[in-house]
Design an enzyme around this catalytic site. Structure first.
Site: not given
Ligand code: MCN
Ligand code: CUM
Length: 798
Positions: A231, A378-379, A752
């Site tokens: 990641q 997802r914490c 998350e």
């Molecule tokens: N998004 C959006 N508009 C926003 C916020 C987010 O369209 N205002 C979209 C983003 O562009 C992205 C998705 O939603 O495509 C998730 O965005 P974001 O909240 O920024 O999270 P990350 O991309 O950093 O993903 C990490 C988060 C975490 S920490 C875990 S744990 C988790 C999760 O995402 N693991 C996942 N969702 C998951 N979903 C899948 N399918 N697989 C994982 O391993």
């Molecule tokens: Cu705490 S699980 Mo996600 O932050 O990859």
């Protein structure tokens, strides 16, 4: 209104038909995933590739007296058997964890948890490696294990970490936050106080794809390539360089398609190191891929926080103070994955969505003979635990006071005009409208109707009780800023690089790494919005340290808050240069050129018909560039966020509890989320659905358990239960939009939120079905027998 060059945009900016902000663009990556063309680590095949199988300890606590490799080496096709002694020659017998503890790559002396890595067998194919692994003879002197945090802190507990100099007990760390004295005073003066003990049980992220790596050392180029389920490829490269002594530019980490991470793929695991080291020594590619039970039993677990919560309040429900004490199980090593200055993650956001003057939290962490981990799944760096604590306690308080749980929340919410809001534990909330989200959820859930129905069933002594649970959670996601958040010393910024090509399309590279969140689509949407391009003309790349700009990776829902901001800022840099080129093309002065977000075109002020598109400008940049500018059209941005983002939501869960069987059925499941301005609503909804399913798993099914001998009894999918479509109800999702004031496109993270916010709503619902009979808490996972025992305790069981 919106500043021409940025500032949050109102929601009505709806993509302009080019797939920009707010459009339900279908996921670009799905084409290859649903046609079987994904490329995961286990799909990688190299000529002469060898396979690695890890020999794991059947005991949780044991000294290794001897390892006999000879019978394994006799197996036809076994090339090498590695133990800690072999790795020591290369200084690789141990590796640092993300919290600067020292973990054995292969056990040096003493096994500290069941299934710990003892030896590695390298062979020509996987089956031969497995045969060889079964022929490695290890003599163990079995020691007494301790798998319970409380027991491990007792005076006569067996010492686990005798590898740490002068260590005499299993104490790992202490942590505190807030004002102990002021909080104690508030509790003394309060009209009402409530307290509750609750365990947030040990969970496992369980992505579909387990962890794996292909080490591929090229002696010709003297370069080590490691394809791995990561990641955070860049920080993994830096750590590989620091540990191995191989210069960083001689290491390439490639994280190809990743089949789910959920936090499981943030830490570095011994298997990665062994595959890379074996390839380096043998000068042949070496693949290591875990089996399911190896993944559950040995890689980073989540939660395992044993918490006591306390609230102090006035008679009419104003919360005056919150206090908590936690016993944390960190397993055999301190290997939690979080910013190094936060030993308890972001748990200190336990004041939640409420304006609470005083707070105090204390925590003790212990070593046990269990696999290391602690922050994953997802914490948001333990915001899960914090939200569970406060949202459970608010329900406990409401019941004590005989108040409606919606009303007590409303009474204590931080109000919209209080933002930016500094909490009593020092967090700076950027924005929020908690009452707005709750009101919407109450309406969607038909709250008043179900309250009446609940009472009717009590009055009529019905077989099935109704329970209504609420959670009005606040998240904190998007680490940095770099000054307060770092991983192993590297500041938590992120990055994006945009190259617009001569024919008018673009390649975008980012420092984060998708594991299923749809980044190839949503990052393209950000750039499409900011450059007036069509989303189809943009390709997003990530996960290759040789080509992508340095970034800290995807976890803590930080991709949108940090790398998403970088993509917007880099786009605006390109737009600035595009103006100069437009001026040249249109034979006008640069200051007369304006960009129109709606059409995506650049035109001469006051003369809309004199305009050029980004495609025409791209051609101009390479074929007719103005003398004032360098040729080409590209930009890079490294974004250090000024602050984190604070998404929030209100979830309402309505359950039926069967008084005869203890079974819980979902009657209604409403989730209202606010992640600021939304890039792709359909992807957000997918994130919410998946995360709610995991919240249901958490509340109802999942638990990694151990027996007294240290055997993992919840270490496979027969015993570690995941929710399936049979257990998942129909979710009703809704949203409000409160843009982040400091994020370039007003977006907050969301990945998350559903897993953070839903478990307390579900537990609150089940408790609510029995609270008229005095039940204040039910421990997770709420299996039918757990629930039935509570019904029985309350005299409700039939
Ligand atoms: N998004 C959006 N508009 C926003 C916020 C987010 O369209 N205002 C979209 C983003 O562009 C992205 C998705 O939603 O495509 C998730 O965005 P974001 O909240 O920024 O999270 P990350 O991309 O950093 O993903 C990490 C988060 C975490 S920490 C875990 S744990 C988790 C999760 O995402 N693991 C996942 N969702 C998951 N979903 C899948 N399918 N697989 C994982 O391993
Ligand atoms: Cu705490 S699980 Mo996600 O932050 O990859």
């Amino acid at each position: 209104a919106e500043a021409e060059d940025g500032g949050p945009q109102p929601e009505k900016h709806c993509g302009h038909g080019r797939g920009g902000m707010g459009e339900d663009v279908k996921r670009k990556e799905d084409q290859r995933f649903i046609t079987g063309r994904g490329n995961y680590v286990d799909d990688i095949k190299k000529p002469d590739m060898l396979h690695c199988e890890i020999v794991r300890s059947p005991h949780a606590h044991a000294r290794i007296e001897n390892i006999d490799k000879s019978r394994a080496l006799d197996v036809d096709g076994v090339v090498a058997v590695l133990t800690a002694d072999d790795l020591r020659e290369y200084d690789l017998a141990t590796m640092p964890t993300l919290m600067a503890d020292t973990q054995d790559v292969l056990v040096n002396d003493k096994v500290k948890f069941q299934s710990q890595e003892v030896a590695a067998v390298i062979a020509t194919d996987r089956y031969t490696a497995k045969d060889g692994a079964q022929k490695v003879v290890v003599d163990y002197d079995v020691l007494e294990p301790v798998v319970d945090a409380e027991a491990s802190l007792e005076d006569d507990a067996p010492l686990i970490r005798d590898d740490i100099e002068d260590k005499e007990d299993n104490h790992c760390l202490d942590w505190e936050t807030g004002d102990e004295e002021a909080t104690a005073e508030a509790f003394e003066e309060a009209d009402v106080t409530v307290t509750e003990d609750m365990l947030y049980q040990r969970l496992h992220p369980a992505p579909i794809e387990t962890c794996g790596a292909v080490g591929d050392y090229d002696p010709g180029k003297d370069k080590l390539t490691v394809h791995m389920t990561s990641q955070a490829p860049h920080i993994h490269r830096t750590l590989f360089a620091q540990v191995s002594g191989i210069p960083e530019h001689k290491i390439r980490i490639v994280s190809p398609d990743v089949g789910g991470g959920f936090g499981n793929k943030v830490p570095i695991y011994p298997g990665y190191v062994v595959a890379a080291a074996a390839s380096y020594v043998l000068e042949q590619p070496v693949k290591w891929v875990e089996e399911r039970s190896e993944n559950i039993q040995s890689t980073g677990f989540a939660r395992d926080y044993d918490m006591t919560g306390e609230l102090a309040a006035t008679d009419d429900g104003e919360i005056l103070a919150v206090r908590t004490d936690v016993l944390a199980d960190h397993g055999a090593y301190n290997a939690v994955a979080q910013p190094s200055k936060f030993p308890a993650g972001f748990f200190n956001i336990f004041t939640g969505s409420y304006d609470i003057d005083t707070a105090y939290g204390s925590l003790t962490a212990a070593y046990t003979n269990t696999a290391p981990g602690g922050v994953a799944y997802r914490c948001s760096f333990r915001v899960t635990e914090a939200v569970y604590l406060i949202e459970r306690m608010v329900k406990v308080l409401a019941d004590e006071l005989g108040m409606d749980p919606a009303e007590i929340r409303r009474k204590n919410f931080i109000q919209p005009e209080q933002f930016p809001y500094e909490s009593s534990t020092g967090w700076n909330y950027d924005s929020g409208d908690y009452e707005g989200a709750l009101d919407k959820a109450l309406e969607m859930a038909d709250y008043d109707h179900y309250r009446e129905e609940q009472q009717r069933r009590i009055d009529e002594d019905a077989d099935k009780l109704l329970g209504i649970g609420i959670s009005s959670f606040t998240e904190v996601v998007g680490a940095g800023p770099g000054k307060t958040c770092d991983i192993a010393g590297v500041e938590m910024f992120d990055s994006a690089e945009i190259r617009v090509h001569p024919t008018g399309n673009a390649t975008v590279r980012v420092g984060v790494q998708t594991q299923g969140q749809g980044h190839e689509t949503t990052f393209a949407q950000i750039v499409a919005e900011e450059l007036g391009m069509d989303v189809e003309d943009i390709t997003v790349e990530h996960g290759d340290t040789d080509t992508d700009p340095y970034g800290l990776g995807t976890y803590g829902s930080r991709s949108t808050p940090v790398a998403g901001a970088a993509a917007a800022v880099a786009s605006r840099k390109v737009r600035e240069k595009a103006k100069a080129i437009a001026a040249n093309e249109l034979e006008a002065a640069e200051e007369d050129i304006t960009w129109d977000r709606e059409s995506g075109e650049f035109h001469v002020a006051g003369a809309p018909d004199r305009s050029v598109t980004i495609t025409e400008i791209a051609a101009g940049a390479y074929m007719n560039h103005p003398s004032s500018e360098e040729p080409g059209l590209e930009a890079v941005n490294y974004y250090d966020p000024p602050e984190m983002t604070y998404p929030f939501g209100s979830y309402i869960v309505i359950v039926e509890v069967d008084r005869e069987t203890g079974e819980v059925e979902f009657e209604k499941f409403v989730a209202v989320d606010d992640c600021g301005n939304r890039i792709n609503p359909m992807i957000i909804e997918g994130q919410i659905h998946g995360g709610l399913a995991q919240g249901i798993g958490t509340a109802m099914l999942e638990h990694v358990t151990f027996d007294d001998n240290g055997n993992v009894t919840g270490g496979d999918f027969m015993n570690y239960l995941l929710p399936t479509s049979m257990e998942i109800p129909n979710f009703e999702t809704g949203h409000t939009v409160t843009p982040s004031p400091h994020h370039p496109i007003g977006a907050k993270g969301v990945g998350e939120s559903p897993t953070v916010g839903s478990p307390p709503a579900i537990v609150n619902a089940v408790v609510d079905a029995m609270s008229h009979a005095g039940i204040t808490h039910v421990e997770m996972p709420m299996t039918p027998d757990t629930v039935w025992a509570k019904l029985d305790e309350a005299g409700l069981a039939t």
